[in-house]
Design an enzyme around this catalytic site. Sequence first.
Site, PDB file in Angstrom:
ATOM      1  N   HIS A  67       0.844  -1.185   0.000  1.00 46.25           N
ATOM      2  CA  HIS A  67       0.000   0.000   0.000  1.00 46.25           C
ATOM      3  C   HIS A  67       0.884   1.241   0.000  1.00 46.25           C
ATOM      4  O   HIS A  67       1.731   1.412   0.874  1.00 46.25           O
ATOM      5  CB  HIS A  67      -0.909   0.017   1.242  1.00 46.25           C
ATOM      6  CG  HIS A  67      -2.021  -0.986   1.173  1.00 46.25           C
ATOM      7  ND1 HIS A  67      -3.061  -0.996   2.076  1.00 46.25           N
ATOM      8  CD2 HIS A  67      -2.267  -2.006   0.310  1.00 46.25           C
ATOM      9  CE1 HIS A  67      -3.900  -1.985   1.769  1.00 46.25           C
ATOM     10  NE2 HIS A  67      -3.427  -2.599   0.707  1.00 46.25           N
ATOM     11  N   TYR A 123      -9.573   5.372   6.667  1.00 37.70           N
ATOM     12  CA  TYR A 123      -9.806   5.748   8.060  1.00 37.70           C
ATOM     13  C   TYR A 123     -10.858   6.844   8.053  1.00 37.70           C
ATOM     14  O   TYR A 123     -10.597   7.963   7.601  1.00 37.70           O
ATOM     15  CB  TYR A 123      -8.521   6.256   8.704  1.00 37.70           C
ATOM     16  CG  TYR A 123      -7.485   5.181   8.961  1.00 37.70           C
ATOM     17  CD1 TYR A 123      -7.325   4.646  10.238  1.00 37.70           C
ATOM     18  CD2 TYR A 123      -6.674   4.695   7.937  1.00 37.70           C
ATOM     19  CE1 TYR A 123      -6.377   3.666  10.487  1.00 37.70           C
ATOM     20  CE2 TYR A 123      -5.725   3.715   8.175  1.00 37.70           C
ATOM     21  CZ  TYR A 123      -5.581   3.205   9.451  1.00 37.70           C
ATOM     22  OH  TYR A 123      -4.645   2.229   9.694  1.00 37.70           O
ATOM     23  N   PRO A 146      -4.814   0.018  18.044  1.00 41.14           N
ATOM     24  CA  PRO A 146      -4.492  -0.425  16.684  1.00 41.14           C
ATOM     25  C   PRO A 146      -4.592   0.657  15.623  1.00 41.14           C
ATOM     26  O   PRO A 146      -4.214   0.410  14.476  1.00 41.14           O
ATOM     27  CB  PRO A 146      -5.525  -1.530  16.436  1.00 41.14           C
ATOM     28  CG  PRO A 146      -6.688  -1.149  17.297  1.00 41.14           C
ATOM     29  CD  PRO A 146      -6.100  -0.524  18.528  1.00 41.14           C
ATOM     30  N   LYS A 196       0.923   0.023  14.857  1.00 39.29           N
ATOM     31  CA  LYS A 196       2.288   0.019  15.368  1.00 39.29           C
ATOM     32  C   LYS A 196       2.681  -1.235  16.137  1.00 39.29           C
ATOM     33  O   LYS A 196       3.863  -1.487  16.339  1.00 39.29           O
ATOM     34  CB  LYS A 196       2.499   1.229  16.298  1.00 39.29           C
ATOM     35  CG  LYS A 196       2.491   2.560  15.590  1.00 39.29           C
ATOM     36  CD  LYS A 196       3.725   2.749  14.730  1.00 39.29           C
ATOM     37  CE  LYS A 196       3.335   3.294  13.395  1.00 39.29           C
ATOM     38  NZ  LYS A 196       4.163   2.918  12.294  1.00 39.29           N
ATOM     39  N   TYR A 234       3.473   6.555   9.985  1.00 38.55           N
ATOM     40  CA  TYR A 234       2.726   5.355   9.610  1.00 38.55           C
ATOM     41  C   TYR A 234       3.631   4.328   8.939  1.00 38.55           C
ATOM     42  O   TYR A 234       3.535   3.124   9.207  1.00 38.55           O
ATOM     43  CB  TYR A 234       1.581   5.734   8.665  1.00 38.55           C
ATOM     44  CG  TYR A 234       0.503   4.674   8.545  1.00 38.55           C
ATOM     45  CD1 TYR A 234      -0.649   4.747   9.318  1.00 38.55           C
ATOM     46  CD2 TYR A 234       0.619   3.639   7.629  1.00 38.55           C
ATOM     47  CE1 TYR A 234      -1.663   3.795   9.196  1.00 38.55           C
ATOM     48  CE2 TYR A 234      -0.373   2.671   7.500  1.00 38.55           C
ATOM     49  CZ  TYR A 234      -1.502   2.764   8.296  1.00 38.55           C
ATOM     50  OH  TYR A 234      -2.489   1.808   8.179  1.00 38.55           O
TER      51      TYR A 234
END
Length: 396
Positions: A78, A206, A297, A301, A389
């Site tokens: 991704h 998200y 979550p 991480k 991220y």
Amino acid sequence: MAQRKVITTQVAIMGAGPAGLMLSHLLAKAGIESTVLEIRSHQEISETVRAGILEHGSVNMLVDSGVSDRVLRDGDRHDGIELRFNGESHRIDFQDLVGESVWLYPQTDVFLDLAARRKADGGDVRYSVTDTTIHDIEAKPKVWFTDADGVEYELQADFIAGADGSRSHCRFQIPEAQRKWYFHEYPFAWFGILAEAPRSSDELIYANSENGFALISQRTETVQRMYFQCDPNEDVNNWNEDRIWDAFRSRVNGNGFEVKEGPVIDKTVLKFRSFVHAPMRHGNLFLAGDAAHTVPPTGAKGLNLALNDVRVLFEGFDSFYSTGSTVLLDAYSDRALDRVWKAQQFSYWMTSMLHTPADADDFARARQLGELHSVVSSRHGRAYLAEAYTGWPGAR
């Protein structure tokens, strides 16, 4: 009572999850002996379904250390994620912002790759052990345990690595006066489902909404894993399929986007919290992974932090056995915690920015939207999210 059978190793590793197995693998490559003890069976671990977003550093560790390149073949790379709010999507382009990517690759597959590599290399990994007790961590450590065949052992080692997960037994071996625990409880949880449906998106979404958070993720071409914000005490039995899909629609649908629906084949409530155990070392016992810290979550991480702990701890062991120096071992806790607290901050920030508290007033909601707009409208804001991220550079 039969006398315990004495065996020796250099590093005793408690826990055969990804952290413990990766440490054992790295040690073996450096010619350092280890024995891994695990209370669960191989089958139980392999059937525990957990999501997995791997930072580029974690992928490199798996591939470059010779564990497996299956993540590159079977995982999904991704190059970004979408933040969705007010019914609109805003892409965070990792490649453009920081030149990195992440891989969607379930933690179960990471375990299977590592377990297969340790077996192929003749690693000493013992599953389904019982009656484990740890002794003399400030001197010459040893572990008493009973193996799957009922044979009682005393494992003598130079060091113990406690990688035994969030219900760690090892962390309690550190005297209470010598440890500090940091906690943060969150007032919400995730309602997670597996659904027989096509992918709603090629990348993770998200979503922030006045009705709460939702995460649109992927699993396979025909089975998807998705989550929405719920009360930590929610009972999955109170949710039928119509109610579940209504919750997702109210959080993510709009402006031409519709979540792909299908039969729900699994549902669960995932509670989460932030936790840090400091220091991560006492005497000759070292903690790694969930034994020392857990994160919500939202920032993806958890597994990546565990693998970073292992990398830093391996450097300490390798230095000690090759040069006799304890400098890196002595610095382990500080080096590992530096990244842990960065991850705690990022995970807390993502969680707070994206979830809607049940008692949020108009000001809180408008401020939250202002924060989201600030992130997506600034290249520097998007770059901070992208760097955190996909993973920061290695520890000092």
